[in-house]
Design a protein around this motif. Structure first.
Motif, PDB file in Angstrom:
ATOM      1  N   TYR A 100       0.938  -1.231  -0.115  1.00  0.00           N
ATOM      2  CA  TYR A 100       0.122  -0.017   0.004  1.00  0.00           C
ATOM      3  C   TYR A 100       1.076   1.124   0.163  1.00  0.00           C
ATOM      4  O   TYR A 100       0.609   2.108  -0.840  1.00  0.00           O
ATOM      5  CB  TYR A 100      -1.055   0.094   1.242  1.00  0.00           C
ATOM      6  CG  TYR A 100      -1.782   1.305   1.287  1.00  0.00           C
ATOM      7  CD1 TYR A 100      -2.867   1.514   0.654  1.00  0.00           C
ATOM      8  CD2 TYR A 100      -0.946   2.388   2.033  1.00  0.00           C
ATOM      9  CE1 TYR A 100      -3.327   2.759   0.867  1.00  0.00           C
ATOM     10  CE2 TYR A 100      -1.946   3.357   2.217  1.00  0.00           C
ATOM     11  CZ  TYR A 100      -2.972   3.920   1.560  1.00  0.00           C
ATOM     12  OH  TYR A 100      -3.640   5.095   1.692  1.00  0.00           O
ATOM     13  N   PHE A 101       1.662   1.259   0.939  1.00  0.00           N
ATOM     14  CA  PHE A 101       2.620   2.480   1.089  1.00  0.00           C
ATOM     15  C   PHE A 101       3.558   2.809  -0.086  1.00  0.00           C
ATOM     16  O   PHE A 101       3.725   3.995  -0.627  1.00  0.00           O
ATOM     17  CB  PHE A 101       3.710   2.575   2.318  1.00  0.00           C
ATOM     18  CG  PHE A 101       2.966   2.577   3.382  1.00  0.00           C
ATOM     19  CD1 PHE A 101       2.204   3.735   3.678  1.00  0.00           C
ATOM     20  CD2 PHE A 101       2.936   1.547   4.767  1.00  0.00           C
ATOM     21  CE1 PHE A 101       1.677   4.036   5.061  1.00  0.00           C
ATOM     22  CE2 PHE A 101       2.389   1.767   5.740  1.00  0.00           C
ATOM     23  CZ  PHE A 101       1.638   2.891   5.956  1.00  0.00           C
ATOM     24  N   HIS A 102       4.058   1.481  -0.915  1.00  0.00           N
ATOM     25  CA  HIS A 102       4.542   1.812  -2.290  1.00  0.00           C
ATOM     26  C   HIS A 102       3.780   2.484  -3.162  1.00  0.00           C
ATOM     27  O   HIS A 102       4.175   3.394  -3.971  1.00  0.00           O
ATOM     28  CB  HIS A 102       4.993   0.453  -2.716  1.00  0.00           C
ATOM     29  CG  HIS A 102       5.591   0.392  -3.905  1.00  0.00           C
ATOM     30  ND1 HIS A 102       6.971   1.064  -4.077  1.00  0.00           N
ATOM     31  CD2 HIS A 102       5.561   0.000  -5.182  1.00  0.00           C
ATOM     32  CE1 HIS A 102       7.531   0.768  -5.172  1.00  0.00           C
ATOM     33  NE2 HIS A 102       6.445   0.242  -6.031  1.00  0.00           N
ATOM     34  N   SER A 103       2.429   2.112  -3.365  1.00  0.00           N
ATOM     35  CA  SER A 103       1.479   2.507  -4.159  1.00  0.00           C
ATOM     36  C   SER A 103       1.345   4.225  -3.821  1.00  0.00           C
ATOM     37  O   SER A 103       1.007   4.759  -4.895  1.00  0.00           O
ATOM     38  CB  SER A 103       0.177   1.920  -4.153  1.00  0.00           C
ATOM     39  OG  SER A 103      -0.525   2.096  -3.067  1.00  0.00           O
ATOM     40  N   GLU A 104       1.737   4.339  -2.658  1.00  0.00           N
ATOM     41  CA  GLU A 104       1.148   6.050  -2.293  1.00  0.00           C
ATOM     42  C   GLU A 104       2.487   6.830  -2.332  1.00  0.00           C
ATOM     43  O   GLU A 104       2.644   7.910  -1.991  1.00  0.00           O
ATOM     44  CB  GLU A 104       0.713   5.780  -0.962  1.00  0.00           C
ATOM     45  CG  GLU A 104      -0.584   5.232  -0.664  1.00  0.00           C
ATOM     46  CD  GLU A 104      -1.715   6.253  -1.390  1.00  0.00           C
ATOM     47  OE1 GLU A 104      -1.776   7.383  -1.299  1.00  0.00           O
ATOM     48  OE2 GLU A 104      -2.422   5.542  -2.344  1.00  0.00           O
ATOM     49  N   ALA A 125       6.903  -6.918  -2.678  1.00  0.00           N
ATOM     50  CA  ALA A 125       5.698  -5.809  -2.306  1.00  0.00           C
ATOM     51  C   ALA A 125       6.297  -4.356  -2.457  1.00  0.00           C
ATOM     52  O   ALA A 125       5.650  -3.257  -2.419  1.00  0.00           O
ATOM     53  CB  ALA A 125       5.468  -6.049  -0.691  1.00  0.00           C
ATOM     54  N   GLY A 126       7.504  -4.215  -2.459  1.00  0.00           N
ATOM     55  CA  GLY A 126       7.893  -2.798  -3.059  1.00  0.00           C
ATOM     56  C   GLY A 126       8.749  -1.882  -1.766  1.00  0.00           C
ATOM     57  O   GLY A 126       8.791  -0.881  -1.650  1.00  0.00           O
ATOM     58  N   ALA A 127       9.411  -2.687  -0.712  1.00  0.00           N
ATOM     59  CA  ALA A 127      10.029  -2.222   0.159  1.00  0.00           C
ATOM     60  C   ALA A 127      11.002  -1.480  -0.100  1.00  0.00           C
ATOM     61  O   ALA A 127      12.019  -1.867  -1.050  1.00  0.00           O
ATOM     62  CB  ALA A 127      10.392  -3.297   1.376  1.00  0.00           C
ATOM     63  N   SER A 128      11.275  -0.076   0.493  1.00  0.00           N
ATOM     64  CA  SER A 128      12.578   0.819   0.092  1.00  0.00           C
ATOM     65  C   SER A 128      13.772   0.045   0.813  1.00  0.00           C
ATOM     66  O   SER A 128      14.861  -0.096   0.062  1.00  0.00           O
ATOM     67  CB  SER A 128      12.330   1.909   0.661  1.00  0.00           C
ATOM     68  OG  SER A 128      10.923   2.524   0.073  1.00  0.00           O
ATOM     69  N   PHE A 129      13.573  -0.396   1.919  1.00  0.00           N
ATOM     70  CA  PHE A 129      14.762  -1.228   2.515  1.00  0.00           C
ATOM     71  C   PHE A 129      14.368  -2.190   3.249  1.00  0.00           C
ATOM     72  O   PHE A 129      13.115  -2.594   3.829  1.00  0.00           O
ATOM     73  CB  PHE A 129      15.357  -0.156   3.848  1.00  0.00           C
ATOM     74  CG  PHE A 129      15.616   1.108   3.227  1.00  0.00           C
ATOM     75  CD1 PHE A 129      17.010   1.243   2.810  1.00  0.00           C
ATOM     76  CD2 PHE A 129      14.924   2.434   3.321  1.00  0.00           C
ATOM     77  CE1 PHE A 129      17.604   2.292   2.499  1.00  0.00           C
ATOM     78  CE2 PHE A 129      15.408   3.532   2.929  1.00  0.00           C
ATOM     79  CZ  PHE A 129      16.842   3.726   2.237  1.00  0.00           C
TER      80      PHE A 129
END
Length: 219
Positions: A100-104, A125-129
């Motif tokens: 969700y946060f990645h999409s935002e 899922a798109g985690a930054s770290f």
């Protein structure tokens, strides 16, 4: 390699920043409690104080373990400053929140990672770290550095953009080995970073230089 300091102590953060090598800060509720910080408003204010010291990358951890709670808390944390990275635990609801946060467009740090399988899920899922805890693995007789190497290999295979943030470092050789095997970031206490300065031959050489200088300038 980026250097993060794992603390909520403002004096330590300033010292690391003044050293000229600090790229970010990681914190958690335990570190906040260690500094006597309690209550939501005080915690938020403390995160802001940390952001005011460093240039970027301040990991701020959610307390909730359900999707809706993590999203709600994460949004509030992200409002503090653009430097905030929302720290999310490696659980099923956490993976949903990371997506969700990645999409935002909100950066995340997936924490409490102990396996390559977990690392794959976080990256998908798109985690930054991604924060594998190598010291805690060492504590139960698994080689945490092997995990870092395995994750680095997998991420390279598939060009995942998630950065490997090696956490729970206990000593300088942990840090050096993480650099050697391809971790993008390390987070550790200040003493681990400053420990890189130390070598007996440096001390011996400097003492000799100063002694020789004193001899030629005597009188």
């Amino acid at each position: 390699m980026k250097f993060f300091i794992d603390t909520a102590n403002l004096d330590e953060i300033r010292e690391a920043y003044d050293l000229g090598v600090l790229d970010g800060v990681t914190t958690n509720p335990s570190l906040m409690a260690k500094e006597g910080i309690s209550g939501d408003s005080n915690v938020m204010a403390h995160y802001k104080a940390i952001c005011d010291i460093v240039d970027d990358n301040v990991s701020a951890e959610v307390i909730a373990t359900d999707f809706e709670g993590m999203v709600r808390e994460g949004k509030e944390l992200a409002k503090i400053d653009d430097k905030i990275v929302v720290k999310i635990p490696m659980i099923k609801e956490g993976i949903k929140a990371i997506k969700y946060f990645h999409s935002e467009g909100i950066r995340t740090n997936c924490t409490l990672v102990f396996s390559a399988g977990q690392a794959i899920l976080a990256a998908k899922a798109g985690a930054s770290f991604l924060s594998p805890f190598i010291g805690r693995l060492d504590d139960i007789s698994f080689d945490g550095l092997d995990l870092i190497e395995q994750i680095a290999h997998i991420y390279q295979n598939y060009d995942f953009e998630t950065q490997i943030l090696a956490a729970s470092l206990r000593h300088t050789m942990h840090l050096v080995k993480c650099a050697e095997i391809g971790a993008d970031v390390v987070t550790c206490p200040l003493k681990v970073i400053t420990g890189l300065l130390n070598h007996p031959l440096t001390d011996k050489g400097l003492a000799q230089f100063l002694a020789d200088h004193a001899k030629v300038n005597k009188g």
